[in-house]
Design a protein around this motif. Sequence first.
Motif, PDB file in Angstrom:
ATOM      1  N   VAL A   1       0.840  -1.197   0.000  1.00 54.84           N
ATOM      2  CA  VAL A   1       0.000   0.000   0.000  1.00 54.84           C
ATOM      3  C   VAL A   1       0.878   1.251   0.000  1.00 54.84           C
ATOM      4  O   VAL A   1       0.602   2.218  -0.724  1.00 54.84           O
ATOM      5  CB  VAL A   1      -0.969  -0.005   1.206  1.00 54.84           C
ATOM      6  N   PHE A   2       1.951   1.261   0.795  1.00 58.26           N
ATOM      7  CA  PHE A   2       2.868   2.402   0.793  1.00 58.26           C
ATOM      8  C   PHE A   2       3.483   2.590  -0.593  1.00 58.26           C
ATOM      9  O   PHE A   2       3.596   3.715  -1.078  1.00 58.26           O
ATOM     10  CB  PHE A   2       3.971   2.247   1.843  1.00 58.26           C
ATOM     11  N   ASP A   3       3.876   1.495  -1.229  1.00 56.60           N
ATOM     12  CA  ASP A   3       4.427   1.590  -2.582  1.00 56.60           C
ATOM     13  C   ASP A   3       3.421   2.231  -3.534  1.00 56.60           C
ATOM     14  O   ASP A   3       3.785   3.082  -4.351  1.00 56.60           O
ATOM     15  CB  ASP A   3       4.819   0.206  -3.112  1.00 56.60           C
ATOM     16  N   ASP A   4       2.172   1.843  -3.404  1.00 55.20           N
ATOM     17  CA  ASP A   4       1.118   2.407  -4.249  1.00 55.20           C
ATOM     18  C   ASP A   4       0.950   3.904  -3.999  1.00 55.20           C
ATOM     19  O   ASP A   4       0.743   4.675  -4.940  1.00 55.20           O
ATOM     20  CB  ASP A   4      -0.219   1.704  -4.002  1.00 55.20           C
TER      21      ASP A   4
ATOM     22  N   GLU B   1      -3.917  10.043   2.766  1.00 55.97           N
ATOM     23  CA  GLU B   1      -3.759   8.628   2.415  1.00 55.97           C
ATOM     24  C   GLU B   1      -2.705   7.970   3.308  1.00 55.97           C
ATOM     25  O   GLU B   1      -2.902   6.856   3.804  1.00 55.97           O
ATOM     26  CB  GLU B   1      -3.377   8.505   0.933  1.00 55.97           C
ATOM     27  N   LEU B   2      -1.584   8.656   3.507  1.00 56.88           N
ATOM     28  CA  LEU B   2      -0.550   8.132   4.404  1.00 56.88           C
ATOM     29  C   LEU B   2      -1.098   7.951   5.817  1.00 56.88           C
ATOM     30  O   LEU B   2      -0.852   6.931   6.468  1.00 56.88           O
ATOM     31  CB  LEU B   2       0.652   9.083   4.460  1.00 56.88           C
ATOM     32  N   GLU B   3      -1.826   8.942   6.277  1.00 57.78           N
ATOM     33  CA  GLU B   3      -2.406   8.885   7.622  1.00 57.78           C
ATOM     34  C   GLU B   3      -3.339   7.684   7.765  1.00 57.78           C
ATOM     35  O   GLU B   3      -3.281   6.956   8.758  1.00 57.78           O
ATOM     36  CB  GLU B   3      -3.158  10.185   7.897  1.00 57.78           C
ATOM     37  N   GLU B   4      -4.166   7.465   6.773  1.00 63.52           N
ATOM     38  CA  GLU B   4      -5.105   6.339   6.804  1.00 63.52           C
ATOM     39  C   GLU B   4      -4.365   5.006   6.894  1.00 63.52           C
ATOM     40  O   GLU B   4      -4.719   4.126   7.680  1.00 63.52           O
ATOM     41  CB  GLU B   4      -5.989   6.377   5.564  1.00 63.52           C
TER      42      GLU B   4
ATOM     43  N   LEU C   1      10.962  19.211  -0.791  1.00 60.04           N
ATOM     44  CA  LEU C   1      10.592  18.019  -1.555  1.00 60.04           C
ATOM     45  C   LEU C   1       9.342  18.316  -2.380  1.00 60.04           C
ATOM     46  O   LEU C   1       8.424  18.973  -1.902  1.00 60.04           O
ATOM     47  CB  LEU C   1      10.347  16.837  -0.628  1.00 60.04           C
ATOM     48  N   LYS C   2       9.316  17.802  -3.583  1.00 56.84           N
ATOM     49  CA  LYS C   2       8.175  18.019  -4.477  1.00 56.84           C
ATOM     50  C   LYS C   2       7.489  16.720  -4.887  1.00 56.84           C
ATOM     51  O   LYS C   2       6.307  16.709  -5.181  1.00 56.84           O
ATOM     52  CB  LYS C   2       8.626  18.757  -5.749  1.00 56.84           C
ATOM     53  N   GLU C   3       8.240  15.636  -4.934  1.00 57.86           N
ATOM     54  CA  GLU C   3       7.719  14.356  -5.397  1.00 57.86           C
ATOM     55  C   GLU C   3       7.431  13.431  -4.209  1.00 57.86           C
ATOM     56  O   GLU C   3       8.262  13.316  -3.305  1.00 57.86           O
ATOM     57  CB  GLU C   3       8.732  13.669  -6.313  1.00 57.86           C
ATOM     58  N   PRO C   4       6.289  12.761  -4.225  1.00 54.44           N
ATOM     59  CA  PRO C   4       5.974  11.813  -3.145  1.00 54.44           C
ATOM     60  C   PRO C   4       7.054  10.751  -2.934  1.00 54.44           C
ATOM     61  O   PRO C   4       7.341  10.374  -1.803  1.00 54.44           O
ATOM     62  CB  PRO C   4       4.659  11.190  -3.601  1.00 54.44           C
ATOM     63  N   SER C   5       7.672  10.310  -4.020  1.00 52.52           N
ATOM     64  CA  SER C   5       8.698   9.274  -3.887  1.00 52.52           C
ATOM     65  C   SER C   5       9.894   9.751  -3.067  1.00 52.52           C
ATOM     66  O   SER C   5      10.590   8.947  -2.451  1.00 52.52           O
ATOM     67  CB  SER C   5       9.165   8.805  -5.264  1.00 52.52           C
ATOM     68  N   GLU C   6      10.112  11.058  -3.025  1.00 59.32           N
ATOM     69  CA  GLU C   6      11.216  11.618  -2.237  1.00 59.32           C
ATOM     70  C   GLU C   6      10.943  11.550  -0.736  1.00 59.32           C
ATOM     71  O   GLU C   6      11.858  11.701   0.061  1.00 59.32           O
ATOM     72  CB  GLU C   6      11.462  13.077  -2.629  1.00 59.32           C
TER      73      GLU C   6
END
Length: 92
Positions: free
Chosen positions: A26-29, A44-47, A75-80
């Motif tokens: 789920v985190f990867d998604d 979404e992270l909080e959930e 940071l601008k990108e979620p992957s970061e």
Amino acid sequence: MSEEKKGFFSRLVEGLTKTRNNIASVFDDIFSGFSSIDDDFYEELEEVLVMADIGIHTTEMIIEDLKVKVKENHLKEPSECREYLIRSIKEQ
């Protein structure tokens, strides 16, 4: 009886491993599915953190810490955010 019965701890470890793998997926998604770091991303992270049974108070602390790190490091990108989230979870 060709299959040996699993003991309690074997079943527990198996179940926890499956749960950990599901949460990691789920985190990867989340990190690959969002194009920006915004309120929806944080929600979404909080959930997911609450569903992972981290607790509401601890989840709030992790999210607030992550928001600070995102701002400080521009940071601008979620992957970061992945490494910062991991560090924040470990600190809690």
